[in-house]
Design an enzyme around this catalytic site. Structure first.
Site, short mmCIF file in Angstrom:
data_model
loop_
_atom_site.label_atom_id
_atom_site.label_comp_id
_atom_site.label_asym_id
_atom_site.label_seq_id
_atom_site.Cartn_x
_atom_site.Cartn_y
_atom_site.Cartn_z
N ASP A 150 -2.77 1.97 7.02
CA ASP A 150 -2.02 1.68 6.07
C ASP A 150 -1.90 0.71 5.83
OD1 ASP A 150 -2.54 3.94 4.57
OD2 ASP A 150 -0.60 4.97 5.31
N ASP A 197 0.80 -0.98 -0.10
CA ASP A 197 0.01 -0.15 0.30
C ASP A 197 0.79 0.93 0.29
OD1 ASP A 197 -3.16 1.06 0.59
OD2 ASP A 197 -1.34 2.31 2.02
N GLU A 231 -2.59 -1.79 -5.39
CA GLU A 231 -3.42 -0.82 -5.99
C GLU A 231 -3.48 -0.12 -7.15
OE1 GLU A 231 -6.45 0.42 -2.30
OE2 GLU A 231 -4.21 1.20 -2.58
#
Length: 474
Positions: free
Chosen positions: A395, A213, A313
């Site tokens: 996170d 992340d 992502e």
């Protein structure tokens, strides 16, 4: 695996060689402007003739703007257009007749991916970057690992050793295809594009999965720690190279602004003092870019060498950059560069990179029980789950959800394609709806609508559901 890879080395040319390299870059810019002016003149002439009512078959013949076609016209007229053309290599003019017009035509016809491309503009002598590409002629790395040979310029000393490429060439696992020279920050660089036969070892943990992340407070948060890169909890610190150099950049910029710069009205060259001050400022920018690139390469190489599957992502970086409060910090982090480097490094290692859908609720989902929050503002940095009582960093929770998502991903790994078991992405105008957390551990980011079969597939797609195949989570 045979790949195309570039090896970039800094050069230490003599003053005469530096002038020769600069002349080649100027010839490239001249050829580009000549070809663009020729094509633009023919297009304007045809448009004017059509406005006069001339029949289409009687218009001025169109000019094909592909590089081979423009190269033929250049060879016929180069003695008249540029009598000095023999002073530089013919490759400098060939590289100047670039594919900018072809790319513009492909973008206009929908054949080129990405943002729409505008009509090419003329290159300025002062603002355009100086670069030139060689594809034929003497292009080689010398055996002493301290020199490279380029057409017309001859043997040029390198600032660093070239043994990394020379060893591959001696072993027969690399072949030089082309070389590109470029001036950045007052220094010349040579980038050799090679055909390399790579045999990288597989990752140390081929069956291990890690979720990554990206963020601003921490450059990356890993679902599991990585020795030498992150701390014991998986946090990778953000070096913030641009922020640390901002004081020096402000001082250099003030020095430049207090000197008389170039006059754009009459095209006068700036004084030497302004040029030296501007070079000092550019060197600071160049050093920041080098530090950022070095840190990102170390991070991505360590990830690709250790884990067999990496989940990231699909971030909307362009949209995030519109927020003026965090735009500079996001640009300094280099989110897109991390994903670009991971994309080709995992192929070298034989591992895979999975990109979660842009609307996958990694931060809103509890990594313990799977409950999904309807809203989670950006200023809330600690995730608290009411059903199970989990309290975890926002996170770190997202990275663990990305790692769990990989267990059921069956697609190609590209953004938005995680197989038939991935949850459907919601639209930009639709909110994430949570479901009853007591009977299902599924990731749910869709509206609780549709048939029983659709909702059962969506719920059972990412994580196993205890409700059974014939029941629907409420």
């Amino acid at each position: 695996m045979i790949v195309h890879q570039a090896y970039r080395f800094a050069l230490d040319p003599t003053p005469a060689q530096a002038r020769a390299l600069s002349a080649h870059c100027g010839a490239t810019r001249f050829a580009f402007n000549w070809g663009l002016a020729l094509v633009k003149a023919v297009m304007d002439q045809r448009e004017a003739e059509a406005g006069y009512g001339i029949a289409p078959e009687d218009l001025t013949p169109p000019l094909h703007w592909s590089p081979p076609a423009l190269r033929k016209v250049w060879n016929r007229t180069k003695d008249e257009v540029a009598p000095w053309w023999a002073e530089c290599s013919k490759e400098s003019y060939s590289s100047g007749l670039a594919r900018a017009l072809s790319n513009w035509s492909a973008s206009r016809n929908g054949k080129r991916a990405g943002r729409p491309m505008g009509f090419p503009r003329f290159k300025s002598k002062r603002r355009a970057s100086r670069s030139c590409r060689f594809t034929t002629g003497p292009i080689r790395v010398e055996a002493d690992c301290r020199h490279v040979t380029l057409p017309t310029s001859g043997r040029i000393r390198t600032h660093e050793s070239t043994r990394k490429l020379a060893r591959r060439i001696d072993a027969g696992t690399a072949r030089v295809l082309s070389a590109t020279i470029r001036c950045e920050g007052g220094r010349w660089f040579c980038s050799s594009t090679c055909e390399v036969n790579r045999s990288d070892p597989p990752p140390a943990q081929p069956h291990a999965v890690i979720g990554v992340d990206l963020g601003v407070t921490h450059l990356a948060v890993l679902s599991r720690p990585l020795l030498g890169i992150s701390d014991a909890t998986g946090f990778v610190p953000n070096p913030r190279h641009l922020a640390h150099a901002s004081a020096e950049l402000r001082r250099r910029s003030r020095t430049v602004s207090r000197k008389q710069g170039p006059d754009k009205r009459n095209g006068d060259r700036p004084p030497r003092r302004w040029e030296r001050a501007n070079q000092h400022r550019n060197r600071v920018h160049h050093r920041v870019a080098n530090l950022r690139r070095d840190g990102l390469h170390k991070l991505t190489t360590a990830l690709a060498a250790e884990f067999g599957t990496i989940a990231v992502e699909d971030l909307n970086v362009a949209g995030m950059m519109r927020n003026r409060r965090v735009a500079r910090a996001i640009a300094d982090a280099g989110f897109a560069e991390i994903r670009r480097q991971l994309a080709y490094k995992v192929r070298w290692r034989g591992s895979r990179l999975l990109v979660a859908d842009r609307w996958f609720p990694s931060s809103k989902t509890c990594s313990g029980c799977g409950a999904v929050k309807a809203k989670l503002p950006l200023h809330v940095r600690v995730f608290r789950c009411e059903p199970c009582g989990l309290k975890i960093d926002r996170d770190l929770n997202a990275s663990r959800n990305l790692a769990k998502m990989v267990s059921c991903a069956t697609g190609t790994g590209e953004a938005g394609d995680l197989g038939s078991l991935s949850p459907k992405g919601r639209g930009a105008d639709r909110k994430t709806h949570s479901t009853w957390a007591g009977g299902c551990e599924a990731f749910t980011s869709h509206r609780a609508t549709g048939s029983v079969e659709d909702r059962t597939i969506l719920h059972s797609g990412v994580m196993p559901c205890r409700c059974g195949p014939d029941m629907v989570c409420r």
